[in-house]
Design an enzyme around this catalytic site. Sequence first.
Site, PDB file in Angstrom:
ATOM      1  N   THR A   1       0.833  -1.208   0.000  1.00 38.47           N
ATOM      2  CA  THR A   1       0.000   0.000   0.000  1.00 38.47           C
ATOM      3  C   THR A   1       0.864   1.254   0.000  1.00 38.47           C
ATOM      4  OG1 THR A   1      -1.558  -1.270   1.344  1.00 38.47           O
ATOM      5  CG2 THR A   1      -1.998   1.071   1.127  1.00 38.47           C
TER       6      THR A   1
ATOM      7  N   SER B   1       6.161   3.925   8.480  1.00 37.87           N
ATOM      8  CA  SER B   1       4.994   4.647   8.985  1.00 37.87           C
ATOM      9  C   SER B   1       4.685   4.317  10.445  1.00 37.87           C
ATOM     10  CB  SER B   1       3.796   4.353   8.080  1.00 37.87           C
ATOM     11  OG  SER B   1       2.702   5.117   8.457  1.00 37.87           O
ATOM     12  N   HIS B   2       3.517   3.753  10.687  1.00 37.89           N
ATOM     13  CA  HIS B   2       3.030   3.506  12.047  1.00 37.89           C
ATOM     14  C   HIS B   2       3.490   2.164  12.591  1.00 37.89           C
ATOM     15  CE1 HIS B   2       0.498   2.107   8.853  1.00 37.89           C
ATOM     16  NE2 HIS B   2       0.133   1.114   9.638  1.00 37.89           N
TER      17      HIS B   2
ATOM     18  N   LYS C   1      10.121   4.114   0.399  1.00 36.39           N
ATOM     19  CA  LYS C   1       9.266   4.318  -0.775  1.00 36.39           C
ATOM     20  C   LYS C   1       9.759   5.499  -1.581  1.00 36.39           C
ATOM     21  CE  LYS C   1       5.736   7.268   1.317  1.00 36.39           C
ATOM     22  NZ  LYS C   1       4.304   7.576   1.321  1.00 36.39           N
TER      23      LYS C   1
ATOM     24  N   ASP D   1       1.752   9.707  13.921  1.00 38.66           N
ATOM     25  CA  ASP D   1       2.392   8.395  13.810  1.00 38.66           C
ATOM     26  C   ASP D   1       3.888   8.491  13.527  1.00 38.66           C
ATOM     27  OD1 ASP D   1       2.277   9.215  11.148  1.00 38.66           O
ATOM     28  OD2 ASP D   1       2.091   7.172  10.403  1.00 38.66           O
TER      29      ASP D   1
ATOM     30  N   ASP E   1       5.889   8.502  10.963  1.00 39.64           N
ATOM     31  CA  ASP E   1       6.422   9.425   9.963  1.00 39.64           C
ATOM     32  C   ASP E   1       5.607  10.708   9.826  1.00 39.64           C
ATOM     33  OD1 ASP E   1       4.305   7.948   8.908  1.00 39.64           O
ATOM     34  OD2 ASP E   1       5.025   8.165   6.858  1.00 39.64           O
TER      35      ASP E   1
ATOM     36  N   ASP F   1       2.434  11.411   9.125  1.00 40.20           N
ATOM     37  CA  ASP F   1       1.346  11.682   8.184  1.00 40.20           C
ATOM     38  C   ASP F   1      -0.029  11.350   8.740  1.00 40.20           C
ATOM     39  OD1 ASP F   1       1.743   8.963   8.059  1.00 40.20           O
ATOM     40  OD2 ASP F   1       1.911   8.849   5.873  1.00 40.20           O
ATOM     41  N   ARG F   2      -0.082  10.573   9.826  1.00 40.69           N
ATOM     42  CA  ARG F   2      -1.387  10.261  10.424  1.00 40.69           C
ATOM     43  C   ARG F   2      -1.698  11.194  11.584  1.00 40.69           C
ATOM     44  NH1 ARG F   2      -2.447   3.779  10.629  1.00 40.69           N
ATOM     45  NH2 ARG F   2      -2.062   3.432   8.419  1.00 40.69           N
TER      46      ARG F   2
ATOM     47  N   THR G   1      -8.075   2.172  -1.134  1.00 39.30           N
ATOM     48  CA  THR G   1      -7.229   2.481   0.013  1.00 39.30           C
ATOM     49  C   THR G   1      -5.810   2.825  -0.433  1.00 39.30           C
ATOM     50  OG1 THR G   1      -8.516   1.063   1.466  1.00 39.30           O
ATOM     51  CG2 THR G   1      -6.233   1.439   2.089  1.00 39.30           C
TER      52      THR G   1
ATOM     53  N   GLU H   1      -8.748   9.360   4.798  1.00 38.42           N
ATOM     54  CA  GLU H   1      -8.933   7.928   4.959  1.00 38.42           C
ATOM     55  C   GLU H   1      -9.328   7.659   6.403  1.00 38.42           C
ATOM     56  OE1 GLU H   1      -6.489   5.117   2.445  1.00 38.42           O
ATOM     57  OE2 GLU H   1      -4.955   6.424   3.270  1.00 38.42           O
ATOM     58  N   GLU H   2     -10.100   6.572   6.574  1.00 33.70           N
ATOM     59  CA  GLU H   2     -10.531   6.204   7.929  1.00 33.70           C
ATOM     60  C   GLU H   2      -9.351   5.815   8.818  1.00 33.70           C
ATOM     61  OE1 GLU H   2      -9.803   2.905   8.659  1.00 33.70           O
ATOM     62  OE2 GLU H   2      -9.082   2.784   6.588  1.00 33.70           O
ATOM     63  N   SER H   3      -8.219   5.530   8.203  1.00 33.55           N
ATOM     64  CA  SER H   3      -7.043   5.072   8.942  1.00 33.55           C
ATOM     65  C   SER H   3      -6.233   6.264   9.484  1.00 33.55           C
ATOM     66  CB  SER H   3      -6.176   4.222   8.020  1.00 33.55           C
ATOM     67  OG  SER H   3      -5.897   4.923   6.820  1.00 33.55           O
TER      68      SER H   3
ATOM     69  N   LYS I   1      -0.764  12.475   3.067  1.00 35.27           N
ATOM     70  CA  LYS I   1      -1.582  12.896   4.191  1.00 35.27           C
ATOM     71  C   LYS I   1      -0.669  13.599   5.187  1.00 35.27           C
ATOM     72  CE  LYS I   1      -1.510   8.197   6.008  1.00 35.27           C
ATOM     73  NZ  LYS I   1      -1.612   7.089   5.059  1.00 35.27           N
TER      74      LYS I   1
ATOM     75  N   ARG J   1      -9.129  -6.491   7.802  1.00 33.82           N
ATOM     76  CA  ARG J   1      -9.794  -5.284   8.269  1.00 33.82           C
ATOM     77  C   ARG J   1     -11.269  -5.373   7.906  1.00 33.82           C
ATOM     78  NH1 ARG J   1      -5.359  -2.621   9.705  1.00 33.82           N
ATOM     79  NH2 ARG J   1      -3.656  -2.182   8.244  1.00 33.82           N
TER      80      ARG J   1
HETATM   81  C1  G1P Z   1      -3.118   1.164   5.844  1.00 38.39           C
HETATM   82  C2  G1P Z   1      -4.393   1.961   5.867  1.00 38.39           C
HETATM   83  C3  G1P Z   1      -4.489   2.819   4.635  1.00 38.39           C
HETATM   84  C4  G1P Z   1      -3.252   3.708   4.542  1.00 38.39           C
HETATM   85  C5  G1P Z   1      -2.001   2.862   4.620  1.00 38.39           C
HETATM   86  C6  G1P Z   1      -0.745   3.713   4.674  1.00 38.39           C
HETATM   87  O1  G1P Z   1      -3.096   0.327   4.718  1.00 38.39           O
HETATM   88  O2  G1P Z   1      -5.522   1.120   5.968  1.00 38.39           O
HETATM   89  O3  G1P Z   1      -5.657   3.589   4.681  1.00 38.39           O
HETATM   90  O4  G1P Z   1      -3.260   4.438   3.353  1.00 38.39           O
HETATM   91  O5  G1P Z   1      -2.024   2.051   5.778  1.00 38.39           O
HETATM   92  O6  G1P Z   1      -0.733   4.545   5.783  1.00 38.39           O
HETATM   93  P1  G1P Z   1      -3.494  -1.229   4.793  1.00 38.39           P
HETATM   94  O7  G1P Z   1      -2.642  -1.861   5.851  1.00 38.39           O
HETATM   95  O8  G1P Z   1      -4.937  -1.273   5.197  1.00 38.39           O
HETATM   96  O9  G1P Z   1      -3.257  -1.743   3.407  1.00 38.39           O
HETATM   97 ZN    ZN Z   2       2.469   7.160   8.387  1.00 39.63          ZN
END
Ligand code: G1P
Ligand code: ZN
Length: 549
Positions: free
Chosen positions: A20, A119-120, A132, A283, A285, A287-288, A350, A369-371, A382, A502
Site C-alpha cells: 500500500t 509509517s506507524h 518508498k 504516527d 512518519d 502523516d497520520r 485504500t 482515509e478512515e485510517s 496525508k 480489516r
Molecule cells: C493502511 C491503511 C491505509 C493507509 C495505509 C498507509 O493500509 O488502511 O488507509 O493508506 O495504511 O498509511 P493497509 O494496511 O490497510 O493496506
Molecule cells: Zn504514516
Amino acid sequence: MTQHVTAVATQPIAGQKPGTSGLRKKTPVFMGRHYLENFIQSIFDVIGCRDENGKGKTFVLGGDGRYFNDRAAQVILRMAAANGAGRVIVGQGAILSTPAASHLIRLNKTDGGIIMSASHNPGGPHEDWGVKFNMANGGPAPEAKTEAMYQRTLEISEYRILEAQDVDLTRIGRQDLGGMIVDVVDPVADYAALMESLFDFAAIRAMFAGGFRMRMDGMCAVTGPYATEILENRLGAAPGTVVNKVPLPDFGGMHPDPNPTWAQALMDEMFADAAPDFGAASDGDGDRNMVVGAGIYVSPSDSLAVLAANAHLAPGYKAGLKGIARSMPTSAAADRVADALGIGKYETPTGWKFFGNLLDAGKATICGEESFGTGSDHVREKDGLWAVLLWLNILAVRKQSVAEILAEHWAKYGRNYYSRHDFEAIDAAKAEAMMQALRQALPALRGRKFDGMRVSTADDFAYTDPVDGSVSVKQGVRVLFQDGSRIVYRLSGTGTEGATLRVYLERYAAGPDGLDLDAQAALTPVIRAAHDMAEIAAHTGRTTPDVIT
Ligand code: G1P
Ligand code: ZN
C-alpha cells in the site's frame, strides 16, 4: 567521478513487491546482504538518475528517524551519486516527516524523493523498516511505477555504489559526494512556513494565550520536532504541550500508531477530569493524526467531514473546496458535506497514492482515509500536523468545544456511526481463503437478510481513475444494506507478518434522535452480520478483533 563507482554483482531477491505504501519488511531483512541495495537500484533504474540531456536529477531524502535509517541514508546517497544524480536534499540527521518530504520535493521542484519509513509500524532492530519513492509532484509513486520497480527487482544483476566516506548529516549546509551535491537542510523550517501560510496563526495564538490547553503526543517519532516548533514556539502553547517529542530509533518501544489502542495514555488524559481542551497524536512518519476533544473521541471519518465543512474558516481554504475525496472504506460522512456544498465527491481505493491525480487535476482539495489520514492539496501526502492545525484554526474561530462542534455537525448532516475491527497476524492462507469464499458468495448475498437488515448490493470494489483512466481491481469486498449500513472487508497491504483482516462497519442515523450513542453499541447488528456473512471464526479461528478503532 566514475573511478570511484563500483558495480556490485547481485541476484534477484524474492518478495520485493511494494505494498500500500512502499516496501516494508522486518528490519533484519532489509539489513540482509544486498537487500536494500537491490531495491534502491531498482528504484533508480525505473526513475532514472539523469534527465534526457544527461543532467543529474535532484532528489529529496529523509525519514522518520527509525533504527537503520542513518545507515540506509548513507547507502542511498552513495548509490544516488554512483547512478549519476546531481543533487540530494537531505533532512538534518536524515530526518524528514513524510509530509515535510513531500513539501520539499515540490518546493524545490525536484525529480522526486526517497522516504525511509514504515509509517506507524514499530521500529527497532527486530521491528519494521520501509522505503518508498515519491514522484516529482510530491506524491507516492503510482502502481505502474511500483510494479515496474518490482519487476526490476526480479531481473537485477548489479547495483552501482560510490566508494566514499559517510556524508556528515548532522551539519546543515552543502557537501560534495563524488561530484554529487548533498544539501543538508533543517527538516522543520520550510514545513513550518507552509503551515503558517495556510492557517490563522494569530487567532490560534490568541486562543492559547486565553488559556486553551492542548496535549500533543509525538509518540517518540518524527512529529515531535515539528510540533514543538509550531505549537510551542510559534503558537505559544504551554511548554510541555508536546510529549514524547524526541524521535527515538525504536520509538521508545511505543507502537507509533495514533489510535485509541496505541495512544492510550492520551486517551486516558482526554477522558479524565480536568482534561485539556484538545488532544492529538501523530504516527511514526507524521502523516497520520488522531484528534480527541475533552471527553470525546473524533473518528477519522468524522474528522474529515468536519474539516471539510469548516475548512473555509482557515485562510488557505477561504475560497472554498473544489471537491472532497475519501477512500472507499472511509465513512460516507464527507460525501454529505460535499453534497451540501455542491462540490465533487470521489471514492478511491485504500492508499494515499490514489488521491494524487485528483489533487493534481484540481478535482479535490481535501482528502481523507478512515485510517487516521487527512490532508489537502498543500502536499501530496496525508499530513498529521496539518489536520491538527486545521482543527485548531476551526476551534479558534468558532470558539466552541470539540464536543459542541461534533454535535452541531451531526445535527445538520446526520451521523455515520463507524468503526474498524482489525484481526491481526492471521495465517495468510486462511485469510485469503476467507476472502475468496466471500467473493464467491457475493451474487448470493444480494437480498439476504442479516439481523433484519437486507443486503442491497455486494461487490468487489474496482476503481477507474477519472484523470488517467487507470483501473484498479479487487480493492475490497463491500456489502451495502438497504438501510444505508455497510460492511467492507479487505486484507491489509502494509503488514509484515501473516495477514491482517480489516472489517469496516458503518451505520447511518439521520437524527434528530439517536445521534449520541456509543459507536460499538450502535453498530452491534452490523458487527454480528459481518461475522455471520464472512464466517470469520470458521475461517480464521478469531471471534474478537485485536484492534478496534
Ligand atoms: C493502511 C491503511 C491505509 C493507509 C495505509 C498507509 O493500509 O488502511 O488507509 O493508506 O495504511 O498509511 P493497509 O494496511 O490497510 O493496506
Ligand atoms: Zn504514516
